[in-house]
Design an enzyme around this catalytic site. Structure first.
Site, mmCIF file in Angstrom:
data_model
loop_
_atom_site.group_PDB
_atom_site.id
_atom_site.type_symbol
_atom_site.label_atom_id
_atom_site.label_comp_id
_atom_site.label_asym_id
_atom_site.label_seq_id
_atom_site.Cartn_x
_atom_site.Cartn_y
_atom_site.Cartn_z
ATOM 1 N N GLU A 99 0.846 -1.204 -0.069
ATOM 2 C CA GLU A 99 0.066 0.220 -0.166
ATOM 3 C C GLU A 99 0.839 1.188 0.066
ATOM 4 O OE1 GLU A 99 -4.041 -1.132 2.378
ATOM 5 O OE2 GLU A 99 -2.745 0.257 3.262
ATOM 6 N N GLY A 233 -26.651 40.994 -7.655
ATOM 7 C CA GLY A 233 -26.584 41.386 -9.117
ATOM 8 C C GLY A 233 -27.935 41.125 -9.604
ATOM 9 N N MET A 234 -28.042 41.380 -10.984
ATOM 10 C CA MET A 234 -29.544 41.402 -11.633
ATOM 11 C C MET A 234 -30.029 40.042 -11.379
ATOM 12 S SD MET A 234 -28.380 41.486 -15.578
ATOM 13 C CE MET A 234 -30.199 40.967 -16.157
ATOM 14 N N GLY A 235 -31.340 40.028 -11.571
ATOM 15 C CA GLY A 235 -32.020 38.795 -11.764
ATOM 16 C C GLY A 235 -31.454 37.802 -12.915
ATOM 17 N N GLY A 236 -31.637 36.489 -12.577
ATOM 18 C CA GLY A 236 -31.290 35.567 -13.743
ATOM 19 C C GLY A 236 -29.857 35.114 -13.749
ATOM 20 N N GLY A 238 -27.932 33.594 -11.328
ATOM 21 C CA GLY A 238 -27.554 32.186 -10.811
ATOM 22 C C GLY A 238 -27.291 32.874 -9.328
ATOM 23 N N LYS A 239 -27.749 33.714 -8.639
ATOM 24 C CA LYS A 239 -27.107 34.022 -7.486
ATOM 25 C C LYS A 239 -27.656 32.979 -6.245
ATOM 26 C CE LYS A 239 -29.161 37.954 -7.315
ATOM 27 N NZ LYS A 239 -29.791 37.785 -8.548
#
Length: 1134
Positions: A99, A233-236, A238-239
């Site tokens: 091993e 951050g802005m919507g969409g 992936g936060k």
């Protein structure tokens, strides 16, 4: 669309790098009879259950079977780390020794191995003493025919004993010493494994590694403090996905972990945060959770129950400060080591709650966007054959927004190209509802005035300068808009794009589309019932069908090029009693309106078709009136009362003969009448406008006189550019006490009146083309000690006429003396301590430059065809290589000066600056360059590459620890403008051409611009790139530079690409030894540089010492066969 990775990648050394997915975090190697039932079982429990570290432990029943060896060997190869417990009987097991050998074979990086010397001395393991001696005696007897195996085992033990490990005897005096040892082991494992927990994922997550690495650094789980971390951050973007990923991978490190989803939605639905407080506290209070009856009791329980616990809390989609204050309060609510993660669309919430560690989530770059879209649309990382171009069109629509990429990609999975094209066509008319409703959440959370500003910018002002947008909105809404704009930026609806000195208001295309759809849904069938009209078809419909209503608040249309439209505007505006903004540009309508709404605050109607405004128009609220290139003869008869009007611009209205009476517009601040060529009279009342700041009469060649009575206390900027027939200038100007900018371009002025000396605040004086200027006038300039810009170009100034003590203009920053007839400049110019720009273009008799001021940044001597001498570098002050210098068509300069040394010194100075910046940890040095006529420097670069590109071979160091001593690349481009001279008619309207250099899909620096007809023969563009320039940091051994050239126009003509401007390219690697030779050339006594007869060298020892190197084997491109000779000898051959 270019698909290149622009996002910074996370770099890791080989010692830290891991395969994308380890099956096991840890492989345990131990001797069962020594440790299985005690130490190993406790260690395994801590690794597996408390810290959730995936651990492989071979049990005794595995050790017996025939196929076990292969399984164990495979497990070792699939493990990130190995813990080797070296106990007294470890070496007696051939299984353990095999091993160990396999571990050392698979894990070349010793940092992946943790040896534990359990009740044995490391030196006994290293030298095989004690129980290890006995074990190997038996092995040598048993394997007498396989001595290599025994030797391999001995070597393995010696190697592992030399590694940094843990010795159990160091813990024998500690109470519960094995427990303490296990804690240390687990902590060490955790430290090594944790970085990859945040970088490892079983699902395909595109473009998230960079964000995870940034968050890992911000979380810093080893730091013993309480941290609030914001993801915004802005919507969409992936936060939520990002926060959930972080939560899943680190939650096991905390006593309590809670992910509170959709905080905004839950709060809005219930009107209270009690349910979320209960969700947070239920694991602790259990059945006592019923005691949380309201937000106040929830806060009390949160503080009491969590103050002694190490917690991880994620608040997802927060939109109000109260939510933060109620759910997570202050840092003192939690025990040290706690982490609070908040996701929000509103950056301001993080600021107000004192969160100093925000992370802004960005859109994906092109490569990442294509990969994510392909994963959804094709279930693989690249598009199927035949779908690439269609995919790029969807990517162009999504603009890197993950929500849009996933939604659109999934909807297109297993659909044919016809369906794809149909979907794309629909998107141009109706937004995808999933994307629209997700983004609209941000709009729904706005106050009413914020909604108005947001829709105005989305429909009319996207891409304009922030200051301009604020100015427009202030006028339209009659309130200050700066604060609201900042709120919309903080709420991730607007962004500010920094472009040189311009701050432009931008927004994601899908956010703008969302705004358009909101307006469209105000009245889907009838545009005349919507609040804003900006599409040509909608405006045409409303005007042609006279369907306008009181709902319309703003109309704006700017066509890309001038076009005449057959619109009957006669009664189009009668019902629009709420219209605030009316803007037409590049639109020539066939008929003028009979009436305009008195509600208007801003009118920008260029090419206005009527001779005057409607007689019934009484716009008391009007703030701005712009009617450029109109057919106006006059605005109105008599005087109108416009108490709010601040700006009037009637420029280029050729038929305008007179201005209106200004007595009714007391608040006018700006009056622009550029090139109103038939304007004979400006009504006398303008001269008593006490708030007027800008008066621009440029090109109004028919104006004969100016009023003699002047009461313009606020006037700062006055221009009579090209008004060559105006009289009474002297009397008019001397009454402008607060004037700061005065332009008298082309005026037949012979002297400046003494009284003008009272204009102590004058900062800019433009006397270009004032050809009757005499020495007396020039001598009177010394009174303007506040002057920052002085332009005396083309004033027939001859030798000796320039003020001898010009150095007294202590505030002067820009001095333009182009196109004059002097031979030399006064030596006092060196005392202009603030001067940073000196323009001498076309001074054809100028022979030499004097010593220059210390802060000079740019000297332009293009077309100074007699220039021979530059400032003496042996004297104090700046030299050629200390500032930007352009010398097009200066043929005598490159012939008579030691011009090659000048270029070498530019390279040397730039190289030293680049190395100093690198050593100080700063960003790369700017690109340094010289443009001049062709000279002998070409030979130093070696063989040319004909055409507009060149490939440079970069040397690779033999080992990362041995860096090569090349410091940068010098490049040389030969170019001319022969295409223009050969065929000027084909390039009519193109005023200049530009050269841009690309490398690895990026532009290296700002373009070089040259006016057409300017380059009389072949010229060189020599520039230097330091080794730490971004384009070179990730360069392979073969690096290609290409030079793109375009003819361009300031009038908006489409750029014309050409390949005939660049004649050849050359490049050469610059080594430290080259810098040493350049330094010697610069400071030799018998041949001083550029205008010098030699000087003692007293340069800084560090700079002169750069270049000492023993490495003479590396070559730069273009090296000659005598590359081993010093540079000075090679130059003699040149």
């Amino acid at each position: 669309m270019a698909f290149s990775t622009q996002r910074a990648s996370t770099s890791r050394t080989s010692a830290e790098s891991a395969p994308p997915h380890w099956k096991h975090d840890v492989f345990l190697s131990f001797r069962g009879e020594d440790t299985r039932r005690g130490f190993i079982s406790h260690l395994y429990h801590e690794l597996q259950y408390w810290q959730a570290i995936k651990t492989f432990k071979d049990d005794r029943d595995l050790e017996i079977g025939a196929s076990i060896s292969l399984e164990l060997l495979t497990a070792i190869g699939q493990s990130h780390l190995a813990i080797i417990i070296l106990s007294p009987n470890y070496a007696s097991s051939t299984w353990c020794l095999d091993e160990l050998s396999k571990i050392l074979e698979c894990m070349k990086d010793s940092k992946r191995i943790i040896p534990i010397f359990f009740k044995v001395d490391p030196s006994d393991v290293r030298n095989q003493r004690g129980s290890f001696t006995e074990a190997f005696t038996k092995h040598e007897e048993k394997f007498s025919e396989d001595v290599d195996k025994v030797k391999r085992w001995r070597d393995a033990l010696k190697e592992v004993a030399n590694l940094s490990g843990l010795d159990s005897k160091n813990y024998q005096y500690v109470c519960m010493h094995e427990t303490e040892l296990i804690k240390v082991v687990v902590k060490r494992v955790w430290t090594k494994v944790t970085p990859y927990r945040l970088l490892d994922s079983q699902e395909k997550l595109v473009g998230i590694d960079f964000a995870l690495e940034k968050l890992r650094l911000q979380l810093d789980l080893e730091a013993n403090d309480v941290r609030f971390i914001g993801i915004w951050g802005m919507g969409g973007l992936g936060k939520t996905t990002l926060a959930n990923l972080v939560f899943e991978r680190i939650s096991h490190n905390f006593e309590l972990s809670s992910f509170l989803s959709n905080v905004r939605e839950v709060s809005a639905k219930h009107g209270t945060l009690v349910d979320l407080q209960k969700q947070l506290l239920s694991p602790i209070l259990k059945e006592n959770i019923i005691q949380v009856t309201d937000e106040r009791s929830g806060i009390s329980f949160t503080r009491k129950c969590l103050c002694n616990k190490k917690v991880l809390i994620v608040l997802d989609d927060v939109d109000q400060l109260k939510q933060l204050e109620t759910l997570v309060g202050d840092k003192n609510w939690f025990r040290l080591g706690s982490r609070i993660v908040i996701t929000t669309r509103n950056e301001r919430l993080l600021v107000e709650h004192g969160i100093s560690i925000p992370y802004e989530v960005k859109v994906l770059n092109d490569d990442e966007a294509l990969e994510l879209f392909s994963e959804k649309a094709f279930k693989k990382s690249q598009p199927q054959e035949g779908f690439l171009e269609l995919s790029k069109r969807f990517l162009q629509y999504a603009k890197g927004l993950p929500l849009a990429l996933k939604t659109l990609g999934s909807s297109l999975y297993r659909r044919d190209q016809c369906t794809w094209k149909s979907a794309l066509n629909n998107l141009e008319k109706i937004p995808n509802p999933t994307i629209f409703h997700s983004l609209k959440v941000s709009y729904d959370g706005l106050e009413e005035i914020e909604k108005k500003f947001f829709l105005d910018v989305a429909c009319f002002h996207k891409g304009k300068h922030k200051e301009h947008v604020i100015e427009i909105l202030d006028k339209i809404h009659d309130i200050s808009s700066l604060f609201v704009i900042d709120i919309l930026i903080e709420k991730s609806l607007f962004t500010i794009k920094n472009n040189l000195s311009d701050n432009r208001v931008e927004m994601h295309d899908l956010v703008q589309e969302m705004a358009w759809e909101i307006v469209r849904q105000e009245s889907i069938q009838e545009p005349g019932q919507r609040s804003r009209l900006w599409l040509r078809d909608d405006i045409s419909h409303v005007i042609m069908n006279n369907t306008g209503t009181g709902a319309i608040e703003a109309i704006g249309l700017r066509l890309p090029k001038l076009e005449e439209v057959n619109w009957n505007c006669t009664e189009a505006f009668l019902k629009m009693h709420r219209l605030r903004l009316l803007q037409f540009d590049n639109v020539i309508v066939s008929s003028a309106p009979k009436d305009l709404p008195n509600s208007l605050r801003t009118i920008r109607w260029n090419w206005y078709p009527s001779k005057s405004l409607p007689s019934s128009f009484e716009p008391r609220f009007l703030v701005e009136l712009e009617m450029r290139r109109s057919k106006l003869l006059q605005l109105w008869d008599g005087a109108k009362v416009l108490p709010n009007l601040k700006c009037m611009d009637l420029s280029y209205s050729d038929q305008l003969t007179s201005t209106p009476d200004f007595t009714g517009v007391p608040n006018l601040e700006i009056l622009r009448l550029r090139y109103c060529k038939n304007l004979v009279e400006v009504h006398w009342s303008f001269a008593v406008l006490k708030k007027l700041k800008y008066l621009i009469l440029e090109g109004c060649g028919s104006i004969k006189s100016l009023p003699s009575v002047v009461e313009m206390d606020s006037l700062e900027w006055f221009s009579l550019f090209g008004c060559s027939t105006v009289k009474n200038i002297r009397r008019f100007v001397e009454q402008l006490n607060n004037l700061s900018h005065l332009c008298l371009y082309g005026i037949a002025i012979e002297q400046i009146p003494p009284s003008i000396g009272r204009l102590v605040g004058l900062k800019e004086l433009d006397l270009r083309n004032c050809t009757k200027i005499n020495k007396m006038l020039l001598s009177s300039l010394k009174c303007f000690t506040s002057l920052e810009t002085l332009d005396l170009s083309s004033c027939n100034i001859d030798e000796g006429a320039i003020l001898a003590d010009i150095g007294c203009l202590s505030s002067l920053q820009t001095l333009m003396l182009c196109g004059n007839d002097f031979v030399s400049l006064p030596s006092s110019i060196r005392f202009l301590s603030k001067l940073d720009f000196l323009g001498l273009i076309g001074c054809e008799r100028l022979e030499r430059l004097p010593d220059l001021p210390p802060n000079i940044e740019m000297v332009d001597v293009d077309d100074c065809i007699s220039l021979k001498r530059l400032p003496d570098p042996s004297r104090p002050g700046p030299n050629l290589y200390d500032f930007r210098f352009t010398c097009l068509n200066c043929f005598k300069l490159v012939e008579e000066e030691d011009w090659i040394n000048a270029i070498f010194e530019m390279i040397r100075t730039a190289a030293i600056e680049g190395m100093l910046l690198k050593n100080n940890g700063n960003s790369f040095a700017p690109v340094s360059c010289i443009v001049c006529p062709v000279c002998e420097i070409l030979e130093w670069f070696g063989n040319p590459s004909v055409g507009d590109s060149i490939t440079v071979e970069l040397p690779l160091p033999p080992h990362p620890s041995n860096s090569s001593d090349w410091v940068g690349i010098a490049l040389c481009v030969v170019f001319d403008d022969s295409e223009y001279f050969d065929s000027p008619a084909s390039l009519l309207g193109y005023e200049y051409f530009k050269i841009e250099v690309r490398s690895s899909q990026r532009y290296l620096n700002d373009p070089q611009f040259f006016l057409t007809e300017m380059i009389l023969s072949e010229h060189l563009w020599v520039f230097y790139l330091p080794r730490n320039h971004p384009s070179l940091t990730d360069a392979s051994t073969s690096h290609r530079f290409s030079f793109e050239t375009h003819y361009s126009s300031i009038t908006g003509l489409e750029e014309l690409k050409t390949s005939s401007i660049i004649k050849e390219c050359r490049a050469r690697l610059v080594y430290k030894r080259d810098l040493e030779e350049f330094s010697r050339l610069m400071y030799v006594d018998e041949a001083g540089p550029i205008g010098s007869s030699g000087s003692d060298s007293s340069d800084d020892d560090y700079e002169r010492g750069i270049g000492s190197s023993d490495d003479d084997d590396e070559r730069g491109i273009g090296s000659s066969d005598v590359d081993d000779e010093p540079v000075s000898k090679r130059l003699k051959k040149v």
